[in-house]
Design a protein around this motif. Structure first.
Motif, mmCIF file in Angstrom:
data_model
loop_
_atom_site.group_PDB
_atom_site.id
_atom_site.type_symbol
_atom_site.label_atom_id
_atom_site.label_comp_id
_atom_site.label_asym_id
_atom_site.label_seq_id
_atom_site.Cartn_x
_atom_site.Cartn_y
_atom_site.Cartn_z
ATOM 1 N N LEU A 1 0.843 -1.193 0.000
ATOM 2 C CA LEU A 1 0.000 0.000 0.000
ATOM 3 C C LEU A 1 0.877 1.241 0.000
ATOM 4 O O LEU A 1 1.736 1.404 0.866
ATOM 5 C CB LEU A 1 -0.901 0.006 1.241
ATOM 6 N N PHE A 2 0.694 2.100 -0.994
ATOM 7 C CA PHE A 2 1.418 3.361 -1.075
ATOM 8 C C PHE A 2 0.409 4.501 -1.209
ATOM 9 O O PHE A 2 -0.571 4.382 -1.956
ATOM 10 C CB PHE A 2 2.366 3.382 -2.279
ATOM 11 N N VAL A 3 0.660 5.580 -0.481
ATOM 12 C CA VAL A 3 -0.140 6.802 -0.581
ATOM 13 C C VAL A 3 0.833 7.951 -0.806
ATOM 14 O O VAL A 3 1.498 8.393 0.133
ATOM 15 C CB VAL A 3 -0.976 7.035 0.690
ATOM 16 N N PRO A 4 0.985 8.447 -2.028
ATOM 17 C CA PRO A 4 1.981 9.484 -2.299
ATOM 18 C C PRO A 4 1.718 10.759 -1.494
ATOM 19 O O PRO A 4 0.610 11.285 -1.495
ATOM 20 C CB PRO A 4 1.820 9.747 -3.804
ATOM 21 N N TYR A 5 2.761 11.230 -0.806
ATOM 22 C CA TYR A 5 2.596 12.419 0.028
ATOM 23 C C TYR A 5 2.241 13.648 -0.794
ATOM 24 O O TYR A 5 1.550 14.556 -0.319
ATOM 25 C CB TYR A 5 3.873 12.671 0.843
ATOM 26 N N TRP A 6 2.693 13.706 -2.047
ATOM 27 C CA TRP A 6 2.452 14.898 -2.859
ATOM 28 C C TRP A 6 1.022 14.991 -3.372
ATOM 29 O O TRP A 6 0.623 16.016 -3.947
ATOM 30 C CB TRP A 6 3.430 14.954 -4.039
ATOM 31 N N ALA A 7 0.226 13.938 -3.161
ATOM 32 C CA ALA A 7 -1.195 14.004 -3.523
ATOM 33 C C ALA A 7 -2.036 14.584 -2.396
ATOM 34 O O ALA A 7 -3.224 14.840 -2.586
ATOM 35 C CB ALA A 7 -1.713 12.609 -3.884
ATOM 36 N N LEU A 8 -1.419 14.811 -1.235
ATOM 37 C CA LEU A 8 -2.130 15.382 -0.103
ATOM 38 C C LEU A 8 -2.188 16.903 -0.242
ATOM 39 O O LEU A 8 -1.377 17.506 -0.950
ATOM 40 C CB LEU A 8 -1.444 15.030 1.214
ATOM 41 N N GLU A 9 -3.133 17.520 0.463
ATOM 42 C CA GLU A 9 -3.127 18.979 0.540
ATOM 43 C C GLU A 9 -1.925 19.426 1.358
ATOM 44 O O GLU A 9 -1.476 18.734 2.287
ATOM 45 C CB GLU A 9 -4.419 19.490 1.168
ATOM 46 N N ALA A 10 -1.392 20.604 1.032
ATOM 47 C CA ALA A 10 -0.152 21.065 1.651
ATOM 48 C C ALA A 10 -0.280 21.155 3.167
ATOM 49 O O ALA A 10 0.638 20.769 3.906
ATOM 50 C CB ALA A 10 0.245 22.415 1.061
ATOM 51 N N GLY A 11 -1.407 21.655 3.657
ATOM 52 C CA GLY A 11 -1.581 21.785 5.104
ATOM 53 C C GLY A 11 -1.546 20.451 5.814
ATOM 54 O O GLY A 11 -0.944 20.323 6.889
ATOM 55 N N GLU A 12 -2.195 19.421 5.225
ATOM 56 C CA GLU A 12 -2.192 18.086 5.828
ATOM 57 C C GLU A 12 -0.779 17.514 5.861
ATOM 58 O O GLU A 12 -0.344 16.954 6.876
ATOM 59 C CB GLU A 12 -3.107 17.164 5.028
ATOM 60 N N LEU A 13 -0.071 17.648 4.746
ATOM 61 C CA LEU A 13 1.277 17.102 4.673
ATOM 62 C C LEU A 13 2.205 17.774 5.675
ATOM 63 O O LEU A 13 2.948 17.102 6.402
ATOM 64 C CB LEU A 13 1.823 17.261 3.249
ATOM 65 N N LEU A 14 2.150 19.091 5.748
ATOM 66 C CA LEU A 14 3.061 19.820 6.641
ATOM 67 C C LEU A 14 2.741 19.544 8.096
ATOM 68 O O LEU A 14 3.652 19.474 8.931
ATOM 69 C CB LEU A 14 2.986 21.316 6.348
#
Length: 575
Positions: A190-203
């Motif tokens: 299972l992979f979930v690319p971090y760059w597909a997240l919204e910036a606020g969620e990722l940060l």
């Protein structure tokens, strides 16, 4: 006794029939009681004081039954018990959108059917205490939809199951494809690319809490990296004018860390204090920081960067996250991991095709190996990726309108509580409110209905209530019921395991139902341990080194010593 069958008159949850000319009204007994009877010998005309309250739910003309009423009974109309023939009028219709899930508790030869369209588009909830049979009910219900025995099922179905405890892989392996953060043989990573997240969620995940000033520093750099990636090569459907910091464009988190850290630690010399004192360049790929001559006091220099944002602590946390192997499934997402320039071997289309476009109707995302600190955020990210993709592609053949999706959310109370305020709760609320129009249905599964957000629960048009003993949980279920059946809900504490009260838009009438059990080899891994049998067996010491090996590996199948077995084919004449 009627035709050899025994019927109990006036039980809570039983049905009654009120004939009105060519029509028959059907209702459910919701409450029974008795008033004080006057003294004296009861006669045929004396009121016995017994009464029952009936909730009318539907009507039938001939053999056709439908919910709702076109007229109401009058005072003095006769009330009849409902026989097996009447039950077949209600539940016997085998329409194309009906799926069989079990049988009536009062008549086990009468199948209970649910309307699949209403079950998916109007959302549903399966609620019950621990040990009441929730997991088995979910497994049976999904199998009834996609592969009912002896009947052509919904082979083109699209169901996404979020499996928090890893219970369903074995139970649905023949009709499902499993993705896991810790894959076992036969499962896919299972992979979930971090760059597909919204910036606020990722940060928030990689850098912790950020002030407004610090947040701007990070989002500006992310925007720059995404713009650089877009200038290097176009992505279909996106141009620089429509690019935002939240657009799903690949960028390197390592390059982000390196560029921001380089700006923070730079020292300068020269009369204008504009000559960097670089001693070693470092390497973003290996997370090696650049080295500058340390700043000195006085007017001789070197001098620190006066424009630094003060984000050294947050950058150290990003490096720590990138080095933590537990988060590889999101920060190092295999073929979706960008290089320093933002190029990836695979794009989001292959990710969504792997989750939703394969040849099996069910996709299981096994999240049992995900660290608890990131579980809720990961669930929210998965739901956002899927919902946004189907929302914006609603006019495409693989969009939600032309090929709907059912999302089954196990342990929903962990991330949809009223106080959660997290990304997962926000996305689930959006699906509950808007998903019907865009072909995304939700099925919540929870053992604590009182901890599920009331707004989300009220949007669930169908409730499957198994045994519930907690009075607070029962109260929440009563308040969420679309039919006024509080008396029927009083039966929740005494339901048998695997027995449920089903009410709502997918059920023709509120009904007490025995859910069909799957075969023993197709049941979820949620059965209680057999304590008495295990404790009667003589203990065989196999060594606690195997226990520690599994603990360290975070994998149940880990071993202390890897065994290599040389396998050789046997000639046919010897076989």
């Amino acid at each position: 006794m009627i035709d050899g069958h025994t019927y109990r008159v006036g039980q809570v949850g039983s049905f009654v029939r009120i004939p009105l000319g060519y029509q028959d009204l059907f209702g459910v007994v919701a409450e029974v009681g008795a008033a004080v009877v006057s003294s004296g010998t009861p006669g045929p005309e004396q009121d016995t004081g017994r009464w029952m309250r009936v909730e009318l739910a539907g009507e039938a003309i001939g053999e056709h039954f439908e919910r709702g009423l076109s007229q109401h009974p009058n005072i003095g109309d006769t009330v009849h018990i409902v026989t097996e023939r009447d039950l077949r009028r209600i539940y016997g219709g085998a329409d194309d959108d009906q799926v069989v899930i079990g049988s009536l508790s009062s008549a086990e030869n009468i199948a209970v059917r649910l309307a699949l369209d209403a079950l998916v588009t109007r959302h549903s909830a399966i609620l019950g205490s621990t040990g009441s049979g929730k997991s088995t009910t979910v497994s049976s219900l999904l199998r009834s939809i996609v592969a009912p025995p002896g009947v052509e099922g919904a082979g083109g179905a699209r169901i996404l199951l979020l499996d928090v405890h890893g219970e369903y892989s074995a139970a649905l392996s023949d009709v499902a494809r499993t993705f896991s953060a810790t894959p076992q043989p036969g499962e896919r990573p299972l992979f979930v690319p971090y760059w597909a997240l919204e910036a606020g969620e990722l940060l928030e995940f990689v850098a912790g809490g950020l002030s407004d000033t610090h947040l701007v520093a990070f989002t500006d750099k992310i925007q720059q990296l995404k713009e650089a990636r877009l200038e290097a090569g176009q992505l279909p459907g996106l141009d620089l004018q429509s690019l935002t910091v939240d657009s799903p464009v690949p960028f390197s988190l390592k390059q982000l860390w390196y560029d921001l850290l380089d700006f923070e630690i730079t020292t300068f010399t020269g009369q204008q204090r504009d000559q960097p004192c670089l001693e070693a360049a470092g390497d973003a790929q290996t997370l090696t920081a650049p080295r500058y001559t340390p700043h000195a006091l006085g007017s001789a220099g070197p001098f620190i960067n006066q424009s630094a944002k003060g984000i050294r602590r947050q950058l150290n946390l990003i490096k720590s996250r990138l080095l933590d192997r537990r988060y590889d499934f999101i920060l190092h997402p295999g073929p979706w991991e960008p290089d320093l320039a933002g190029n990836t071997p695979e794009d989001l289309d292959t990710l969504l095709e792997g989750w939703l476009g394969h040849d099996k109707p069910i996709t299981i995302l096994d999240l049992s190996g995900v660290p608890s600190s990131v579980l809720v955020r990961l669930i929210g990210s998965i739901l956002r990726i899927v919902y946004e993709a189907l929302y914006w592609s609603r006019e495409k053949t693989e969009g939600g309108v032309l090929r709907p999706l059912l999302v089954v959310m196990e342990e929903a109370h962990r991330y949809v509580s009223p106080e959660s305020g997290n990304i997962a709760a926000d996305v689930v609320k959006r699906i509950a409110k808007e998903g019907r129009k865009y072909g995304v249905g939700a099925m919540l599964v929870s053992q604590r209905p009182s901890e599920v957000d009331e707004t989300v629960l009220s949007q669930c048009g169908t409730l499957v209530a198994l045994r519930l003993t907690n009075p607070t949980d029962r109260g929440r279920v009563k308040g969420a019921l679309p039919d006024n059946l509080s008396g029927l809900m009083d039966l929740l504490p005494v339901l048998r395991t695997g027995e449920a009260i089903i009410a709502g838009e997918a059920a023709r009438l509120p009904v007490r139902c025995r859910i069909t059990l799957p075969p023993h080899d197709r049941r979820p891994k949620s059965c209680d341990p057999e304590v008495s049998a295990a404790w009667r067996t003589r203990r065989v010491a196999e060594g606690y080194d195997r226990v520690v090996a599994s603990w360290r590996a975070q994998r149940t199948t880990a071993v202390v010593t890897e065994q290599t077995i040389a396998r050789q084919p046997i000639p046919e004449e010897e076989a």
